[in-house]
Write a protein that holds these residues in place. Structure first.
Motif, PDB file in Angstrom:
ATOM      1  N   GLU A   6      -9.225  74.910  69.695  1.00  0.00           N
ATOM      2  CA  GLU A   6      -8.399  73.927  69.008  1.00  0.00           C
ATOM      3  C   GLU A   6      -6.946  74.404  68.939  1.00  0.00           C
ATOM      4  OE1 GLU A   6     -12.341  74.161  66.601  1.00  0.00           O
ATOM      5  OE2 GLU A   6     -10.944  75.533  67.583  1.00  0.00           O
ATOM      6  N   CYS A  22      -8.282  69.835  71.429  1.00  0.00           N
ATOM      7  CA  CYS A  22      -9.383  70.771  71.617  1.00  0.00           C
ATOM      8  C   CYS A  22      -9.674  70.834  73.107  1.00  0.00           C
ATOM      9  CB  CYS A  22     -10.612  70.327  70.846  1.00  0.00           C
ATOM     10  SG  CYS A  22     -12.089  71.314  71.188  1.00  0.00           S
ATOM     11  N   TRP A  36     -15.028  66.155  65.543  1.00  0.00           N
ATOM     12  CA  TRP A  36     -14.097  66.900  64.690  1.00  0.00           C
ATOM     13  C   TRP A  36     -14.685  66.956  63.280  1.00  0.00           C
ATOM     14  CZ3 TRP A  36      -9.880  69.587  66.143  1.00  0.00           C
ATOM     15  CH2 TRP A  36      -9.292  69.289  67.381  1.00  0.00           C
ATOM     16  N   ARG A  38     -13.938  69.092  59.369  1.00  0.00           N
ATOM     17  CA  ARG A  38     -12.933  69.851  58.640  1.00  0.00           C
ATOM     18  C   ARG A  38     -13.574  70.508  57.432  1.00  0.00           C
ATOM     19  NH1 ARG A  38      -9.148  64.967  56.117  1.00  0.00           N
ATOM     20  NH2 ARG A  38     -10.610  64.306  54.483  1.00  0.00           N
ATOM     21  N   GLN A  39     -12.950  71.602  57.018  1.00  0.00           N
ATOM     22  CA  GLN A  39     -13.450  72.321  55.862  1.00  0.00           C
ATOM     23  C   GLN A  39     -12.275  72.722  54.985  1.00  0.00           C
ATOM     24  OE1 GLN A  39     -15.541  76.048  56.554  1.00  0.00           O
ATOM     25  NE2 GLN A  39     -16.826  75.681  54.751  1.00  0.00           N
ATOM     26  N   HIS A  45     -18.351  71.749  55.221  1.00  0.00           N
ATOM     27  CA  HIS A  45     -17.803  71.056  56.390  1.00  0.00           C
ATOM     28  C   HIS A  45     -17.971  69.551  56.200  1.00  0.00           C
ATOM     29  CE1 HIS A  45     -17.930  74.972  58.365  1.00  0.00           C
ATOM     30  NE2 HIS A  45     -17.191  74.463  59.322  1.00  0.00           N
ATOM     31  N   VAL A  93      -9.176  73.372  57.367  1.00  0.00           N
ATOM     32  CA  VAL A  93      -9.315  73.889  58.726  1.00  0.00           C
ATOM     33  C   VAL A  93     -10.098  72.848  59.515  1.00  0.00           C
ATOM     34  CG1 VAL A  93     -10.229  75.716  60.194  1.00  0.00           C
ATOM     35  CG2 VAL A  93      -9.283  76.279  57.936  1.00  0.00           C
ATOM     36  N   TYR A  94      -9.557  72.451  60.640  1.00  0.00           N
ATOM     37  CA  TYR A  94     -10.186  71.429  61.474  1.00  0.00           C
ATOM     38  C   TYR A  94     -10.874  72.096  62.653  1.00  0.00           C
ATOM     39  CZ  TYR A  94      -8.038  67.686  58.835  1.00  0.00           C
ATOM     40  OH  TYR A  94      -7.692  66.810  57.830  1.00  0.00           O
ATOM     41  N   TYR A  95     -12.138  71.736  62.825  1.00  0.00           N
ATOM     42  CA  TYR A  95     -12.958  72.321  63.874  1.00  0.00           C
ATOM     43  C   TYR A  95     -13.372  71.269  64.890  1.00  0.00           C
ATOM     44  CZ  TYR A  95     -13.618  76.242  60.637  1.00  0.00           C
ATOM     45  OH  TYR A  95     -13.422  77.301  59.791  1.00  0.00           O
ATOM     46  N   TRP A 113     -18.982  75.413  68.803  1.00  0.00           N
ATOM     47  CA  TRP A 113     -17.872  75.243  67.864  1.00  0.00           C
ATOM     48  C   TRP A 113     -16.655  76.036  68.317  1.00  0.00           C
ATOM     49  CZ3 TRP A 113     -17.919  72.339  63.329  1.00  0.00           C
ATOM     50  CH2 TRP A 113     -19.153  71.741  63.021  1.00  0.00           C
ATOM     51  N   GLY A 116     -11.291  76.794  65.006  1.00  0.00           N
ATOM     52  CA  GLY A 116     -10.600  76.034  63.969  1.00  0.00           C
ATOM     53  C   GLY A 116      -9.092  76.152  64.046  1.00  0.00           C
ATOM     54  N   GLN A 118      -5.641  75.306  61.379  1.00  0.00           N
ATOM     55  CA  GLN A 118      -5.285  74.990  59.994  1.00  0.00           C
ATOM     56  C   GLN A 118      -4.285  73.842  59.930  1.00  0.00           C
ATOM     57  OE1 GLN A 118      -6.274  76.519  56.861  1.00  0.00           O
ATOM     58  NE2 GLN A 118      -5.217  74.698  56.086  1.00  0.00           N
TER      59      GLN A 118
END
Length: 123
Positions: A6, A22, A36, A38-39, A45, A93-95, A113, A116, A118
């Motif tokens: 990402e 990504c 996608w 996010r956490q 998540h 944080v986007y994964y 995965w 991530g 930020q």
């Protein structure tokens, strides 16, 4: 070897737009569903959006609908998340994640995965 990387996360102000990318590689990810998540700090998540290999999309009804758009460019092996009108509650944080088959809203359905990126939205 499957890899998801990402990029694009940074500090922005409320109301700004941001596009996350990504880059994916390995196996036949061009036909995989990509999602996608996010956490946020101290939270689980959260599903944001997903897209199939042929471009069918699914969005979270809460966090993304109307503001976020997922897309993919298989020629560039990249999936994007366009985020508009960002809010402080979008800070997380986007994964990026991948699975073979249809899209899914569930974290455990995704096998691969990224590390991530930020996103911080200031008010």
């Amino acid at each position: 070897q499957v890899q998801l990387v990402e990029s694009g996360g940074r500090l922005v102000q409320a109301g700004d737009s941001l596009r996350l990318s990504c880059a994916f590689s390995g196996r036949v990810l061009s036909s995989a569903a990509l999602g996608w998540f996010r956490q946020a700090p101290g939270k689980e998540h959260e599903f944001v959006a997903a897209i199939t290999g042929r471009g069918d999309t699914t969005y979270s009804t809460d966090s993304a609908k109307g503001r976020f758009t997922i897309s993919r460019d298989n020629a560039k092996n990249t999936v994007y998340l366009q985020m508009n009108n960002l809010k402080p509650e979008d800070t997380a944080v986007y994964y990026c994640a991948a699975r073979f088959g249809s899209t899914s809203n569930f974290r455990n359905d995704y096998m691969y995965w990224g590390q991530g990126t930020q996103v911080t939205v200031s008010s």
